[in-house]
Design a protein around this motif. Structure first.
Motif, mmCIF file in Angstrom:
data_model
loop_
_atom_site.group_PDB
_atom_site.id
_atom_site.type_symbol
_atom_site.label_atom_id
_atom_site.label_comp_id
_atom_site.label_asym_id
_atom_site.label_seq_id
_atom_site.Cartn_x
_atom_site.Cartn_y
_atom_site.Cartn_z
ATOM 1 N N LYS A 148 30.205 -5.962 6.326
ATOM 2 C CA LYS A 148 29.587 -6.813 7.360
ATOM 3 C C LYS A 148 28.310 -6.178 7.897
ATOM 4 C CE LYS A 148 33.915 -8.939 8.919
ATOM 5 N NZ LYS A 148 34.945 -8.945 9.988
ATOM 6 N N ILE A 149 28.333 -4.867 8.064
ATOM 7 C CA ILE A 149 27.122 -4.154 8.493
ATOM 8 C C ILE A 149 26.017 -4.349 7.453
ATOM 9 C CG2 ILE A 149 26.119 -1.848 8.857
ATOM 10 C CD1 ILE A 149 28.887 -1.054 10.051
ATOM 11 N N GLY A 150 26.395 -4.241 6.178
ATOM 12 C CA GLY A 150 25.432 -4.437 5.104
ATOM 13 C C GLY A 150 24.844 -5.831 5.078
ATOM 14 N N VAL A 151 25.660 -6.822 5.372
ATOM 15 C CA VAL A 151 25.184 -8.207 5.439
ATOM 16 C C VAL A 151 24.235 -8.372 6.625
ATOM 17 C CG1 VAL A 151 25.874 -10.610 5.816
ATOM 18 C CG2 VAL A 151 27.210 -9.162 4.265
ATOM 19 N N ALA A 152 24.622 -7.799 7.759
ATOM 20 C CA ALA A 152 23.822 -7.934 8.985
ATOM 21 C C ALA A 152 22.452 -7.286 8.861
ATOM 22 C CB ALA A 152 24.585 -7.339 10.168
ATOM 23 N N ASN A 153 22.382 -6.157 8.156
ATOM 24 C CA ASN A 153 21.086 -5.479 8.041
ATOM 25 C C ASN A 153 20.314 -5.843 6.772
ATOM 26 O OD1 ASN A 153 22.113 -3.902 5.912
ATOM 27 N ND2 ASN A 153 22.532 -2.133 7.216
ATOM 28 N N GLY A 154 20.848 -6.815 6.031
ATOM 29 C CA GLY A 154 20.123 -7.323 4.872
ATOM 30 C C GLY A 154 20.331 -6.553 3.578
ATOM 31 N N GLU A 155 21.270 -5.600 3.574
ATOM 32 C CA GLU A 155 21.554 -4.844 2.347
ATOM 33 C C GLU A 155 22.333 -5.673 1.328
ATOM 34 O OE1 GLU A 155 22.866 -0.532 2.500
ATOM 35 O OE2 GLU A 155 22.984 -1.054 4.625
ATOM 36 N N PHE A 156 23.335 -6.406 1.836
ATOM 37 C CA PHE A 156 24.252 -7.124 0.959
ATOM 38 C C PHE A 156 24.168 -8.627 1.170
ATOM 39 C CE2 PHE A 156 27.202 -3.228 1.627
ATOM 40 C CZ PHE A 156 26.470 -2.481 0.714
ATOM 41 N N LYS A 157 24.486 -9.336 0.118
ATOM 42 C CA LYS A 157 24.614 -10.793 0.206
ATOM 43 C C LYS A 157 26.042 -11.134 -0.199
ATOM 44 C CE LYS A 157 22.372 -15.105 -1.149
ATOM 45 N NZ LYS A 157 21.309 -15.711 -1.998
ATOM 46 N N VAL A 158 26.870 -11.402 0.804
ATOM 47 C CA VAL A 158 28.301 -11.615 0.587
ATOM 48 C C VAL A 158 28.758 -12.790 1.442
ATOM 49 C CG1 VAL A 158 30.591 -10.616 0.996
ATOM 50 C CG2 VAL A 158 28.782 -9.206 0.011
ATOM 51 N N LYS A 159 29.544 -13.683 0.852
ATOM 52 C CA LYS A 159 30.055 -14.837 1.608
ATOM 53 C C LYS A 159 31.297 -14.472 2.406
ATOM 54 C CE LYS A 159 28.241 -18.480 -1.408
ATOM 55 N NZ LYS A 159 28.567 -19.599 -2.322
ATOM 56 N N ASN A 160 32.183 -13.690 1.807
ATOM 57 C CA ASN A 160 33.441 -13.344 2.467
ATOM 58 C C ASN A 160 33.624 -11.826 2.419
ATOM 59 O OD1 ASN A 160 36.210 -12.834 3.067
ATOM 60 N ND2 ASN A 160 36.733 -14.937 2.519
ATOM 61 N N ALA A 161 33.302 -11.163 3.533
ATOM 62 C CA ALA A 161 33.344 -9.698 3.578
ATOM 63 C C ALA A 161 34.756 -9.168 3.337
ATOM 64 C CB ALA A 161 32.827 -9.203 4.923
ATOM 65 N N HIS A 162 35.755 -9.845 3.879
ATOM 66 C CA HIS A 162 37.131 -9.358 3.741
ATOM 67 C C HIS A 162 37.602 -9.437 2.293
ATOM 68 C CE1 HIS A 162 41.536 -9.203 4.050
ATOM 69 N NE2 HIS A 162 41.305 -8.430 5.095
ATOM 70 N N LYS A 163 37.346 -10.550 1.623
ATOM 71 C CA LYS A 163 37.755 -10.699 0.224
ATOM 72 C C LYS A 163 37.011 -9.709 -0.664
ATOM 73 C CE LYS A 163 40.912 -13.920 -0.119
ATOM 74 N NZ LYS A 163 42.237 -13.574 -0.694
ATOM 75 N N THR A 164 35.740 -9.497 -0.359
ATOM 76 C CA THR A 164 34.938 -8.542 -1.122
ATOM 77 C C THR A 164 35.490 -7.133 -0.933
ATOM 78 O OG1 THR A 164 32.991 -9.937 -0.829
ATOM 79 C CG2 THR A 164 32.601 -7.662 -1.500
ATOM 80 N N ALA A 165 35.824 -6.786 0.302
ATOM 81 C CA ALA A 165 36.396 -5.465 0.601
ATOM 82 C C ALA A 165 37.747 -5.293 -0.081
ATOM 83 C CB ALA A 165 36.546 -5.291 2.108
ATOM 84 N N GLU A 166 38.554 -6.339 -0.053
ATOM 85 C CA GLU A 166 39.870 -6.282 -0.693
ATOM 86 C C GLU A 166 39.726 -6.024 -2.189
ATOM 87 O OE1 GLU A 166 43.954 -8.857 -0.371
ATOM 88 O OE2 GLU A 166 42.091 -9.968 -0.611
ATOM 89 N N THR A 167 38.780 -6.704 -2.830
ATOM 90 C CA THR A 167 38.550 -6.519 -4.265
ATOM 91 C C THR A 167 38.111 -5.083 -4.556
ATOM 92 O OG1 THR A 167 37.923 -8.835 -4.514
ATOM 93 C CG2 THR A 167 37.224 -7.331 -6.261
ATOM 94 N N LEU A 168 37.204 -4.566 -3.721
ATOM 95 C CA LEU A 168 36.711 -3.205 -3.918
ATOM 96 C C LEU A 168 37.829 -2.179 -3.756
ATOM 97 C CD1 LEU A 168 34.489 -1.111 -4.312
ATOM 98 C CD2 LEU A 168 33.943 -1.325 -1.875
ATOM 99 N N VAL A 169 38.595 -2.279 -2.687
ATOM 100 C CA VAL A 169 39.669 -1.313 -2.436
ATOM 101 C C VAL A 169 40.721 -1.361 -3.531
ATOM 102 C CG1 VAL A 169 41.574 -0.705 -0.873
ATOM 103 C CG2 VAL A 169 39.307 -1.230 0.059
ATOM 104 N N MET A 170 41.103 -2.559 -3.952
ATOM 105 C CA MET A 170 42.113 -2.684 -4.998
ATOM 106 C C MET A 170 41.608 -2.110 -6.325
ATOM 107 S SD MET A 170 44.743 -3.947 -3.515
ATOM 108 C CE MET A 170 45.822 -4.631 -4.762
ATOM 109 N N ALA A 171 40.331 -2.322 -6.614
ATOM 110 C CA ALA A 171 39.754 -1.767 -7.843
ATOM 111 C C ALA A 171 39.727 -0.239 -7.777
ATOM 112 C CB ALA A 171 38.343 -2.315 -8.045
ATOM 113 N N MET A 172 39.371 0.310 -6.615
ATOM 114 C CA MET A 172 39.368 1.762 -6.432
ATOM 115 C C MET A 172 40.765 2.343 -6.625
ATOM 116 S SD MET A 172 36.355 3.062 -5.581
ATOM 117 C CE MET A 172 34.824 2.775 -4.708
ATOM 118 N N MET A 173 41.745 1.670 -6.038
ATOM 119 C CA MET A 173 43.126 2.140 -6.170
ATOM 120 C C MET A 173 43.593 2.050 -7.616
ATOM 121 S SD MET A 173 44.861 0.432 -2.779
ATOM 122 C CE MET A 173 46.495 1.044 -3.163
ATOM 123 N N GLY A 174 43.166 1.001 -8.305
ATOM 124 C CA GLY A 174 43.570 0.798 -9.692
ATOM 125 C C GLY A 174 43.107 1.908 -10.610
#
Length: 201
Positions: A135-161
């Motif tokens: 969300k910080i990345g979206v707010a400061n223009g770093e990232f373009k993401v529609k759903n921060a939570h789903k994106t974070a969930e995908t990232l964390v699950m991939a890291m764990m995998g």
């Protein structure tokens, strides 16, 4: 006053257990050794914890809280979401290297349902932390993401995998040695680089 004394004694037991677990390994530590370190009876330990697994679980809760607080502090001070995401990996590296002898994954296999519930809660908390960074990345223009939570969930699950796909790591329920752990971290960094390129604004 009595309640305060109980809390103080429980804290001392956890500190002694953590010291022993970190130095010798949790499985090689006995309740007698912890009692000897504290100069108390083994019965005193059982007043606070039903068994060594219960004590082990309480130790993991305590260090887990400090781990998440460090990550949450990173979120509070983050100016660059990209740097914050990479810093989370360093926090994870430092944490695991410091507490690698606590046998977390063995505990997951050997323990009852409670620790698994704690791990589910920990995973949710880690996802929330990553979501805040995104969300910080979206707010400061770093990232373009529609759903921060789903994106974070995908990232964390991939890291764990990645932990379960390390070459030659035959049993995913055992703790890793330094070489395998560093291999996982390097893969996590590479994954994060690719992931960030995909969500850059």
């Amino acid at each position: 006053m009595q309640a305060e004394n109980k809390d103080e004694m429980r804290d001392k037991i956890l500190e002694a257990a953590l010291k022993r677990f970190t130095h010798y390994g949790a499985s090689k530590t006995t309740m007698n050794e912890i009692a000897d370190d504290l100069r108390c009876s083994k019965a005193s330990l059982y007043y606070y914890f039903t068994d060594k697994n219960g004590m082990h679980q309480a130790v993991l809760e305590r260090i887990g809280e400090s781990y998440f607080q460090e990550m949450e502090n990173e979120v509070k001070t983050a100016k660059s979401a990209t740097k914050a995401l990479f810093q989370i990996i360093e926090i994870r590296r430092n944490f695991v290297m410091k507490f690698c002898r606590l046998e977390l994954f063995k505990m997951l296999v050997d323990s009852k349902h409670d620790i698994r519930n704690q791990m589910v809660a920990a995973k949710k908390r880690e996802i929330e932390i990553h979501a805040e960074i995104i969300k910080i990345g979206v707010a400061n223009g770093e990232f373009k993401v529609k759903n921060a939570h789903k994106t974070a969930e995908t990232l964390v699950m991939a890291m764990m995998g990645l932990r379960y796909s390390v070459p030659d790591h035959v049993n995913p329920n055992e703790d890793m040695d330094d070489e395998l752990f560093n291999q996982v971290l390097e893969q996590q960094k590479l994954l994060l680089e690719i992931f960030i390129k995909g969500i850059k604004a």
